[in-house]
Enzyme design. Structure first.
Site, PDB file in Angstrom:
ATOM      1  CB  ALA A 298      43.426 -16.841  16.570  1.00 21.62           C
TER       2      ALA A 298
ATOM      3  CG  ASP B 150      52.670 -24.025   7.524  1.00 21.00           C
ATOM      4  OD1 ASP B 150      53.494 -22.866   7.374  1.00 21.00           O
ATOM      5  OD2 ASP B 150      50.995 -23.128   7.905  1.00 21.00           O
TER       6      ASP B 150
ATOM      7  N   GLY C 233      48.933 -20.206  12.183  1.00 18.56           N
ATOM      8  CA  GLY C 233      50.655 -19.170  12.685  1.00 18.56           C
ATOM      9  C   GLY C 233      51.493 -20.525  12.302  1.00 18.56           C
TER      10      GLY C 233
ATOM     11  CB  THR D  38      44.055 -23.000   5.257  1.00 18.84           C
ATOM     12  OG1 THR D  38      43.116 -22.389   4.147  1.00 18.84           O
ATOM     13  CG2 THR D  38      44.731 -21.624   7.115  1.00 18.84           C
TER      14      THR D  38
ATOM     15  CE  LYS E   5      41.062 -35.601   7.180  1.00 20.35           C
ATOM     16  NZ  LYS E   5      42.368 -36.255   8.145  1.00 20.35           N
TER      17      LYS E   5
ATOM     18  CB  SER F  35      43.435 -29.907   7.084  1.00 17.84           C
ATOM     19  OG  SER F  35      44.570 -29.094   7.376  1.00 17.84           O
TER      20      SER F  35
END
Length: 301
Positions: free
Chosen positions: A14, A252, A41, A248, A285, A291
């Site tokens: 989270a 990934d 994560g 962020t 975003k 996003s």
């Protein structure tokens, strides 16, 4: 032959996010925005990013039997990820504390929680998922011994992609399986250790990393795109110019897109070029999973 384009083995957290005018120095307190809670994560992010693009995706992870765990499972299922491999219990769901400044740069502290209880035995018990997956991707927010078991569990003909984040020294066994090893500047420096990366060009880092055993290497360069390296040579891959709001999850999304396109048969350079566009779309975003773009949004860039 394969039920899944991508199996992601990794963390599910989270994300507790606060916007700040600037990140605090040691011993300093700063005021921030209202707290926002997002599913995140690195493992869960990669799974959602791939599924959002259209990849048939499964996730092998561990969450707590708590509200954060249910939030993460709901997010995976909403994106179309198969959660048959998500295990519950043993510890609270992992949490990431994230501060984001006005430029979109972030700082992250992670409490692993249940991620630290994803064991080699869990990997062995999921053998059917590995045999059904064209590409397997992982990161280092789960125990290193578990990552080693992932490598030993790969099905013949499948491809292994690793983003060593947060970075740690890697065994020769894990390095030799990477195709590619995906790093940013900080991760490259840690993996290289005494060989160092400071003061050199990314091309130099990539060649030194290749010498450590990976079959291929990708160095992400933020707004400048990426660099790909293999036995065939080293090449830069440009990105597209966008206005960054929040970085962020961008790494990934890049890794997920790259892994998926490699599994679809694209060359390393072609897959990295596509992944760079996915990463660029992501930073426009706020948040991580919310996003991640669809294939149509990437095409619009």
């Amino acid at each position: 032959m394969y039920d899944y384009d991508l199996l992601v083995v990794g963390s599910a957290n989270a994300d507790l996010v606060i916007g700040v005018e600037r990140r605090p120095d040691a011993g300093e307190t700063v005021l921030g925005s209202d707290l926002a809670v997002h599913p995140g994560g690195k493992g869960a992010n990669q799974a959602v990013a791939a599924a959002r693009l259209g990849a048939r995706t499964a996730l092998l992870a561990r969450v707590g039997d708590d509200g954060h765990g249910r939030l993460l499972l709901d997010s995976q299922r909403a994106a179309g990820v198969d959660t048959v491999g998500v295990l519950t219990g043993r510890a609270p769901t992992g949490v990431a504390l994230i501060t984001v400044d006005p430029s979109g740069d972030n700082s992250i502290v992670v409490s692993p929680g249940a991620n630290g209880r994803l064991t080699p035995a869990d990997v062995r018990a999921a053998a059917s998922l590995f045999h059904a997956s064209r590409v397997v991707s992982t990161q280092l927010e789960i125990p290193l011994e578990t990552v080693g078991e992932v490598v030993r569990s790969l099905a013949p003909g499948s491809r292994f992609v690793l983003n060593p984040s947060p970075p740690q020294p890697l065994s020769a066994e894990v390095l030799a399986a990477c195709d590619p090893l995906i790093v940013n500047e900080h991760e490259a420096k840690v993996i290289l250790g005494d060989a160092g990366a400071a003061g050199d060009e990314p091309e130099d880092w990539a060649r030194r990393l290749l010498a450590k055993g990976p079959r291929s290497v990708v160095v992400t360069l933020g707004g400048e795109g990426a660099l790909v390296a293999s036995a065939e040579g080293v090449a830069r891959v440009p990105s597209v110019t966008v206005h960054a709001v929040d970085t962020t999850g961008a790494g990934d999304a890049f890794t997920a897109a790259l892994a998926w396109r490699l599994g679809a048969g694209e060359s390393l350079a072609e897959a990295a070029a596509y992944a760079a566009r996915v990463g660029a779309a992501t930073v426009t975003k706020e948040g991580a999973q919310v996003s991640f773009p669809t294939a149509e949004e990437v095409a619009a860039l």
